[in-house]
Scaffold this active site. Structure first.
Site, short mmCIF file in Angstrom:
data_model
loop_
_atom_site.label_atom_id
_atom_site.label_comp_id
_atom_site.label_asym_id
_atom_site.label_seq_id
_atom_site.Cartn_x
_atom_site.Cartn_y
_atom_site.Cartn_z
N TYR A 33 0.82 -1.16 0.08
CA TYR A 33 -0.03 -0.01 -0.11
C TYR A 33 0.85 1.14 0.05
CZ TYR A 33 0.80 1.09 4.97
OH TYR A 33 1.54 1.45 5.98
N ARG A 52 8.35 3.94 -4.62
CA ARG A 52 8.46 3.03 -3.48
C ARG A 52 7.36 1.77 -4.06
NH1 ARG A 52 7.63 5.15 2.59
NH2 ARG A 52 5.65 5.42 1.62
N LYS A 147 6.34 -2.00 1.83
CA LYS A 147 5.20 -1.38 2.60
C LYS A 147 4.12 -2.40 2.60
CE LYS A 147 3.05 3.20 3.17
NZ LYS A 147 3.72 3.39 4.45
#
Length: 285
Positions: A33, A52, A147
């Protein structure tokens, strides 16, 4: 009025949105996420968040192309449909839907979910009062640089902090602070140096963290990327956290010990103001 959300290609009222119980994100937290802040209706650090995201997807071998999927347009449309001026856009991508198995299936379609949250970011009370944090052992898995949606332990620790009258938790491993429940941790030492843990698999590679360190170096401040202890944090001149939702927020107490004079310090205030100004100059609409 309810929010409009996006689920797998459809814009829907939130009450009508659903995700399969067989989604790998539901069953295994097999999902990544990103949360992008919104100021003045524009996206903060969007390109860095997407970079990212691509890294997280690659680390989990989830076959999804954010550019081909038009994620920037989905973000813009959600902001428009919800008339969001200040707040957040949450994006989650899971491996997809398949019958439950520990073996990761191949050739399934990833699930994509986005929603907005209206939230006060610029005038957040914590930016004025500062945060009180407690420390607890870091018992998360050891790929914190990805993440993922594996957030149960940070959620447990933040709830524990709240029950004990604190605002958040700083997690500790081998005697050194790793990071907060959803933020990177920083201190400013007595000589004015900014100290923060270096990027590795031990911490999330924070987007706000990177921007703040660049700013500090540009202004001639000494930036030292190394682990620091709880005692160092308690003895520091100032301390603060960085994240997409908190921007730069002062920490004024660690385990009940005041940091500095127990009030938000001038360096932290200056860094926060610069970050906000710089972010506004680079908003994506």
């Amino acid at each position: 009025m309810s929010r409009i959300v996006h689920v797998n290609g459809e814009f829907l009222p939130e009450a009508s949105a659903s995700l399969s119980i067989f989604d790998r994100g539901v069953l295994f937290a097999d999902a990544v996420y990103e949360v992008t802040a919104v100021l003045d209706g524009g996206l903060v650090d969007f390109d860095a968040h997407q970079a990212r995201l691509r890294r997280s997807l690659a680390e989990l071998a989830i076959d999804f192309d954010p550019v081909a999927a038009g994620l920037i347009d989905l973000h813009r449309e959600l902001i428009r449909r919800n008339d969001l001026q200040e707040g957040l856009v949450y994006l989650q991508i899971s491996r997809g839907v398949a019958d439950r198995s520990f073996l990761q299936p191949a050739n399934i379609r990833p699930s994509v979910v986005l929603f907005t949250q209206a939230q006060t970011l610029l005038d957040a009370p914590a930016a004025q009062s500062g945060l009180s944090v407690i420390t607890r052992p870091d018992k998360r898995w050891h790929r914190r640089d990805i993440k993922t949606t594996q957030l149960l332990y940070p959620s447990m620790m933040k709830t524990l902090a709240n029950e004990q009258g604190a605002d958040d938790v700083w997690m500790v491993e081998a005697g050194h602070v790793t990071e907060g429940s959803s933020s990177n941790a920083h201190i400013i030492t007595a000589d004015g140096s900014l100290v923060t843990r270096p990027t590795s698999e031990d911490i999330l590679h924070g987007i706000t963290r990177a921007a703040v360190l660049d700013y500090a170096r540009e202004t001639g401040a000494e930036v030292i990327e190394r682990p620091f202890t709880v005692a160092e944090a308690q003895e520091a001149r100032e301390a603060f956290i960085t994240s997409a939702t908190a921007f730069v927020t002062p920490v004024v107490a660690v385990d009940g010990v005041p940091v500095g004079d127990g009030r938000p310090g001038p360096a932290t205030r200056r860094i926060r103001a610069h970050y906000i100004d710089h972010s506004r100059d680079r908003l994506r609409y």
